[in-house]
Design a protein around this motif. Structure first.
Motif, PDB file in Angstrom:
ATOM      1  N   ALA A  59       1.882 -38.025-101.880  1.00  0.00           N
ATOM      2  CA  ALA A  59       1.445 -36.637-102.024  1.00  0.00           C
ATOM      3  C   ALA A  59       0.820 -36.378-103.391  1.00  0.00           C
ATOM      4  O   ALA A  59      -0.120 -35.579-103.504  1.00  0.00           O
ATOM      5  CB  ALA A  59       2.628 -35.698-101.805  1.00  0.00           C
ATOM      6  N   LEU A  60       1.316 -37.056-104.425  1.00  0.00           N
ATOM      7  CA  LEU A  60       0.779 -36.842-105.775  1.00  0.00           C
ATOM      8  C   LEU A  60      -0.684 -37.258-105.849  1.00  0.00           C
ATOM      9  O   LEU A  60      -1.549 -36.478-106.275  1.00  0.00           O
ATOM     10  CB  LEU A  60       1.607 -37.631-106.793  1.00  0.00           C
ATOM     11  N   VAL A  61      -0.974 -38.489-105.431  1.00  0.00           N
ATOM     12  CA  VAL A  61      -2.356 -38.966-105.467  1.00  0.00           C
ATOM     13  C   VAL A  61      -3.202 -38.203-104.444  1.00  0.00           C
ATOM     14  O   VAL A  61      -4.334 -37.789-104.732  1.00  0.00           O
ATOM     15  CB  VAL A  61      -2.412 -40.480-105.194  1.00  0.00           C
ATOM     16  N   GLY A  62      -2.636 -37.995-103.249  1.00  0.00           N
ATOM     17  CA  GLY A  62      -3.370 -37.262-102.225  1.00  0.00           C
ATOM     18  C   GLY A  62      -3.680 -35.841-102.639  1.00  0.00           C
ATOM     19  O   GLY A  62      -4.768 -35.317-102.341  1.00  0.00           O
ATOM     20  N   LEU A 173       3.428 -33.035 -96.020  1.00  0.00           N
ATOM     21  CA  LEU A 173       2.397 -33.634 -96.869  1.00  0.00           C
ATOM     22  C   LEU A 173       1.448 -32.556 -97.383  1.00  0.00           C
ATOM     23  O   LEU A 173       1.111 -32.533 -98.575  1.00  0.00           O
ATOM     24  CB  LEU A 173       1.624 -34.690 -96.080  1.00  0.00           C
ATOM     25  N   ALA A 174       1.019 -31.658 -96.504  1.00  0.00           N
ATOM     26  CA  ALA A 174       0.097 -30.600 -96.918  1.00  0.00           C
ATOM     27  C   ALA A 174       0.731 -29.696 -97.975  1.00  0.00           C
ATOM     28  O   ALA A 174       0.096 -29.353 -98.978  1.00  0.00           O
ATOM     29  CB  ALA A 174      -0.336 -29.780 -95.711  1.00  0.00           C
ATOM     30  N   ALA A 175       1.992 -29.305 -97.759  1.00  0.00           N
ATOM     31  CA  ALA A 175       2.666 -28.443 -98.724  1.00  0.00           C
ATOM     32  C   ALA A 175       2.821 -29.136-100.080  1.00  0.00           C
ATOM     33  O   ALA A 175       2.583 -28.530-101.133  1.00  0.00           O
ATOM     34  CB  ALA A 175       4.031 -28.030 -98.183  1.00  0.00           C
ATOM     35  N   LEU A 176       3.212 -30.415-100.071  1.00  0.00           N
ATOM     36  CA  LEU A 176       3.354 -31.147-101.326  1.00  0.00           C
ATOM     37  C   LEU A 176       2.005 -31.284-102.030  1.00  0.00           C
ATOM     38  O   LEU A 176       1.935 -31.169-103.267  1.00  0.00           O
ATOM     39  CB  LEU A 176       3.947 -32.529-101.057  1.00  0.00           C
ATOM     40  N   MET A 177       0.943 -31.512-101.289  1.00  0.00           N
ATOM     41  CA  MET A 177      -0.369 -31.648-101.912  1.00  0.00           C
ATOM     42  C   MET A 177      -0.822 -30.326-102.527  1.00  0.00           C
ATOM     43  O   MET A 177      -1.434 -30.313-103.599  1.00  0.00           O
ATOM     44  CB  MET A 177      -1.387 -32.153-100.894  1.00  0.00           C
ATOM     45  N   PHE A 178      -0.532 -29.217-101.874  1.00  0.00           N
ATOM     46  CA  PHE A 178      -0.890 -27.922-102.452  1.00  0.00           C
ATOM     47  C   PHE A 178      -0.053 -27.656-103.714  1.00  0.00           C
ATOM     48  O   PHE A 178      -0.553 -27.036-104.665  1.00  0.00           O
ATOM     49  CB  PHE A 178      -0.690 -26.811-101.427  1.00  0.00           C
ATOM     50  N   ALA A 179       1.184 -28.124-103.722  1.00  0.00           N
ATOM     51  CA  ALA A 179       2.000 -28.004-104.933  1.00  0.00           C
ATOM     52  C   ALA A 179       1.389 -28.819-106.066  1.00  0.00           C
ATOM     53  O   ALA A 179       1.316 -28.363-107.222  1.00  0.00           O
ATOM     54  CB  ALA A 179       3.428 -28.462-104.653  1.00  0.00           C
ATOM     55  N   VAL A 180       0.936 -30.032-105.751  1.00  0.00           N
ATOM     56  CA  VAL A 180       0.264 -30.870-106.748  1.00  0.00           C
ATOM     57  C   VAL A 180      -1.004 -30.187-107.245  1.00  0.00           C
ATOM     58  O   VAL A 180      -1.286 -30.157-108.455  1.00  0.00           O
ATOM     59  CB  VAL A 180      -0.063 -32.253-106.164  1.00  0.00           C
ATOM     60  N   GLY A 181      -1.778 -29.615-106.311  1.00  0.00           N
ATOM     61  CA  GLY A 181      -2.988 -28.905-106.704  1.00  0.00           C
ATOM     62  C   GLY A 181      -2.696 -27.751-107.639  1.00  0.00           C
ATOM     63  O   GLY A 181      -3.400 -27.545-108.636  1.00  0.00           O
ATOM     64  N   THR A 182      -1.630 -27.016-107.352  1.00  0.00           N
ATOM     65  CA  THR A 182      -1.265 -25.893-108.203  1.00  0.00           C
ATOM     66  C   THR A 182      -0.880 -26.357-109.604  1.00  0.00           C
ATOM     67  O   THR A 182      -1.349 -25.814-110.612  1.00  0.00           O
ATOM     68  CB  THR A 182      -0.089 -25.122-107.571  1.00  0.00           C
ATOM     69  N   VAL A 183      -0.042 -27.370-109.679  1.00  0.00           N
ATOM     70  CA  VAL A 183       0.466 -27.852-110.967  1.00  0.00           C
ATOM     71  C   VAL A 183      -0.636 -28.498-111.803  1.00  0.00           C
ATOM     72  O   VAL A 183      -0.659 -28.364-113.024  1.00  0.00           O
ATOM     73  CB  VAL A 183       1.629 -28.844-110.746  1.00  0.00           C
ATOM     74  N   THR A 184      -1.558 -29.202-111.152  1.00  0.00           N
ATOM     75  CA  THR A 184      -2.593 -29.914-111.908  1.00  0.00           C
ATOM     76  C   THR A 184      -3.771 -29.016-112.290  1.00  0.00           C
ATOM     77  O   THR A 184      -4.382 -29.215-113.347  1.00  0.00           O
ATOM     78  CB  THR A 184      -3.125 -31.108-111.104  1.00  0.00           C
ATOM     79  N   VAL A 185      -4.113 -28.033-111.471  1.00  0.00           N
ATOM     80  CA  VAL A 185      -5.306 -27.232-111.734  1.00  0.00           C
ATOM     81  C   VAL A 185      -5.014 -26.038-112.641  1.00  0.00           C
ATOM     82  O   VAL A 185      -5.852 -25.674-113.480  1.00  0.00           O
ATOM     83  CB  VAL A 185      -5.939 -26.757-110.401  1.00  0.00           C
ATOM     84  N   TRP A 186      -3.832 -25.442-112.533  1.00  0.00           N
ATOM     85  CA  TRP A 186      -3.550 -24.245-113.325  1.00  0.00           C
ATOM     86  C   TRP A 186      -3.676 -24.481-114.829  1.00  0.00           C
ATOM     87  O   TRP A 186      -4.319 -23.683-115.524  1.00  0.00           O
ATOM     88  CB  TRP A 186      -2.147 -23.695-113.003  1.00  0.00           C
TER      89      TRP A 186
END
Length: 288
Positions: A59-62, A173-186
């Motif tokens: 999920a992190l890389v995805g 997987l989708a929820a974890l990827m959106f969490a990664v997106g939030t943490v990395t983009v903010w």
């Protein structure tokens, strides 16, 4: 059709929302607001398996490849090109997936058929984006096309990554990827764009809500249901219907008119991604 319409509306809704929010901020908001909706959907679908360390790496890389990069690059690109063209360019994702799979997946080696399809698809991409690049170079239209193409390329890299990893439950997987997106983009959004300077008017809230609900979460859920009911191959057809909706929405709501070459290029991209060549061309070239 609903899944394709949702995906097809995303270029238009991104184009409307990016008028109020800079690209990094819009990408961060899109992932952060979509996350709780996906968590609710995952809960409603029944008990989910708890992810382990392998799943978290997946999920992190995805998340970086499928959420962080595409959300930001698409928002940046849609500042400069028509929304219909954005939908056309995003249809190159299966083409990029095919090329990257041949490079990085041992069980999907390159064949003569793939080489022909990739070559035809590249011609299609040039016909879609070429007029803007020729007329404007890396000015607004050229830059917009280049930035937009980063999105399907990154998404294709994510598809290849998932192919190499153990399968996960799609909603988790989708929820974890959106969490990664939030943490990395903010953090990048705060550093690059600063704090949002937007008056929360009805138009701003409506455009953002439509982007998150109608063009992000809903088509993902519909696509999940489509895969479960009809299979992955038939679900992939939504990607080829997406640009039709993007063009129609752009014409109806933005008065867009695209050159005929763009439609010829789109036809070539779809043919390269979906058409099947004679069986003798599907074998791996023999080494001398």
């Amino acid at each position: 059709m609903l899944s394709a319409a949702g995906f097809g509306a995303s270029p238009l809704l991104i184009q409307l929302a990016v008028q109020h929010f800079p690209p990094w901020t819009l990408g961060a908001l899109r992932s952060a607001l979509g996350l709780p909706l996906l968590l609710i959907a995952a809960g409603l679908l029944g008990r989910q398996r708890r992810p382990d360390a392998h799943d978290l790496v997946t999920a992190l890389v995805g998340g970086v490849l499928v959420v962080s990069i595409p959300f930001v690059s698409m928002a940046a690109g849609m500042q400069y090109i028509p929304s219909g063209m954005g939908g056309m360019l995003y249809t190159t994702m299966p083409l990029f997936t095919m090329g990257l799979a041949a490079l990085f997946l041992k069980d999907e080696p390159a064949t003569l058929e793939q080489g022909i399809r990739i070559a035809v698809g590249i011609v299609g991409v040039l016909l879609i984006a070429g007029p803007g690049l020729i007329a404007d170079g890396l000015g607004q239209a050229g830059l917009g096309a280049a930035l937009t193409l980063i999105s399907p390329l990154s998404y294709a890299a994510g598809n290849v990554w998932f192919r190499r990893r153990r399968k996960m439950q799609p909603m988790i997987l989708a929820a974890l990827m959106f969490a990664v997106g939030t943490v990395t983009v903010w953090p990048a959004a705060l550093l690059i764009d600063g704090l949002p300077q937007v008056q929360p008017s009805a138009a701003v809230i409506a455009s953002l809500a439509a982007l998150v609900v109608l063009a992000t979460v809903a088509p993902n859920l519909l696509n999940y249901a489509l895969v479960q009911q009809a299979g992955a191959n038939k679900a992939a057809l939504a990607m080829f219907l997406m640009p039709g909706f993007s063009v129609v929405f752009g014409m109806l709501f933005r008065g867009e008119r695209l050159p005929i070459l763009a439609f010829v290029g789109l036809a070539l991209v779809i043919a390269a991604s979906a058409a099947r060549l004679p069986r003798r061309w599907r074998t791996r070239p023999q080494r001398s």
